[in-house]
Scaffold this active site. Structure first.
Site, PDB file in Angstrom:
ATOM      1  N   ILE A  98       0.847  -1.200   0.000  1.00 54.89           N
ATOM      2  CA  ILE A  98       0.000   0.000   0.000  1.00 54.89           C
ATOM      3  C   ILE A  98       0.877   1.243   0.000  1.00 54.89           C
ATOM      4  O   ILE A  98       1.833   1.343   0.769  1.00 54.89           O
ATOM      5  CB  ILE A  98      -0.938   0.017   1.220  1.00 54.89           C
TER       6      ILE A  98
ATOM      7  N   GLY B 182       0.749  -5.194   1.536  1.00 58.03           N
ATOM      8  CA  GLY B 182      -0.575  -5.359   0.958  1.00 58.03           C
ATOM      9  C   GLY B 182      -0.615  -6.338  -0.194  1.00 58.03           C
ATOM     10  O   GLY B 182      -1.672  -6.913  -0.488  1.00 58.03           O
TER      11      GLY B 182
ATOM     12  N   ASP C 147      -1.532  -9.596   1.209  1.00 53.85           N
ATOM     13  CA  ASP C 147      -2.985  -9.643   1.393  1.00 53.85           C
ATOM     14  C   ASP C 147      -3.664 -10.109   0.116  1.00 53.85           C
ATOM     15  O   ASP C 147      -4.580 -10.941   0.134  1.00 53.85           O
ATOM     16  CB  ASP C 147      -3.524  -8.255   1.762  1.00 53.85           C
TER      17      ASP C 147
ATOM     18  N   GLU D 177       3.955  -5.189   7.431  1.00 53.17           N
ATOM     19  CA  GLU D 177       3.199  -4.210   8.211  1.00 53.17           C
ATOM     20  C   GLU D 177       3.748  -3.977   9.612  1.00 53.17           C
ATOM     21  O   GLU D 177       3.678  -2.863  10.134  1.00 53.17           O
ATOM     22  CB  GLU D 177       1.726  -4.639   8.295  1.00 53.17           C
TER      23      GLU D 177
ATOM     24  N   ASP E  27      -3.971  -5.783   8.047  1.00 54.46           N
ATOM     25  CA  ASP E  27      -5.415  -5.754   8.299  1.00 54.46           C
ATOM     26  C   ASP E  27      -6.288  -5.977   7.067  1.00 54.46           C
ATOM     27  O   ASP E  27      -7.501  -5.783   7.119  1.00 54.46           O
ATOM     28  CB  ASP E  27      -5.824  -4.432   8.964  1.00 54.46           C
TER      29      ASP E  27
END
Length: 276
Positions: A70, A126, A129, A149, A157
């Site tokens: 991200i 990310g 993810d 992270e 998250d």
């Protein structure tokens, strides 16, 4: 006319193929995930899912890397936009923003068609993810991974902490997530995060396309059913899972696909299935 996206490039390389490649398309930023991505990605997947001309989706990165995670500016903007003079409203808005971003990743699982991750170069934060939500994962020998992270004072998250343990095992997921360490494509293979490591990016692209074309040639009802049953029964008991698949197959077994598959076996030819 295909829609244009700021963060993605959707390529249908052949009119005769039902394999489509979605590129994360910000190569100058190592495909860092911008705010646009979280709006555009679920929209693109939903469009491809509805298209009868698409059977399998390959997810790849443009340029030298798959995805560097991200974008820092995006993280900052999410936190900044959530600020209010009322702490309760600030936190409620921040929770909605996180759920919005989670939803963009979960769109991969909502998509009926299989989504295959083809990873080269960096796959960080990310990006983990994203690939853990994909149905199959492959990488090139130059790929490297990091659940990053924790080094940004965050708990991942957007799905890594929920999906990674069932892929690599709880202990391995805990170690990777707490250390944030970088690990190679070969280690990713050993852990079960990827199914195969290809020698080069070019070999990865060629190999994944061949695999995707093979899946695309199968009964679309069988393919989407297999994905749906695996995802929907992963947290059920065996008995509950068996009941779910019995219900699913009772709905689709009378299809023309089964008749065609049986006929093709008898006639020693490749089956031809209708689009879905």
């Amino acid at each position: 006319m295909e829609e244009k996206y700021k963060s993605l490039n959707v390529i249908h390389k052949s009119a005769n193929s039902r394999v489509v490649t979605v590129y994360l398309n910000r190569p100058a930023r190592f495909n860092a995930l911008s705010r646009d991505f979280f709006t555009e990605f679920p929209k693109a997947l939903a469009s491809l899912d509805e298209s009868p001309n698409v059977a399998v989706i390959v997810l790849a990165g443009a340029g030298k890397h798959f995805c560097s995670g991200i974008e820092v500016d995006t993280l900052g903007s999410v936190a900044g936009e959530s600020q209010s003079s009322d702490p309760g409203r600030t936190r409620e808005k921040l929770r909605r923003d996180i759920k919005f971003m989670q939803d963009a990743v979960t769109a991969i699982e909502r998509c009926r068609k299989p989504v295959i991750a083809a990873v080269h170069g960096a796959c960080i934060g990310g990006a983990i993810d994203i690939i853990t939500a994909c149905d199959i994962r492959y990488c090139a020998a130059d790929a490297f991974f990091s659940v990053k992270e924790v080094d940004l004072a965050l708990a991942a998250d957007l799905g890594t902490l929920q999906r990674l343990p069932s892929i690599v095992g709880f202990g391995n997921a805990m170690e990777l997530s707490l250390t944030g360490r970088r690990f190679s494509g070969s280690e990713a293979k050993e852990l079960g995060l990827v199914s195969k490591v290809f020698g080069t990016k070019e070999a990865l692209e060629e190999g994944v396309r061949a695999i995707a074309e093979g899946i695309a040639a199968k009964s679309p009802l069988a393919v989407i059913g297999t994905k749906a049953v695996l995802l929907n029964t992963r947290d059920l008991t065996v008995e509950q899972g068996l009941d779910y698949v019995a219900t699913w197959n009772s709905a689709v077994l009378p299809s023309d696909d089964l008749k065609e598959a049986v006929s093709a076996q008898r006639e020693k030819r490749k089956p031809v299935f209708a689009k879905l």
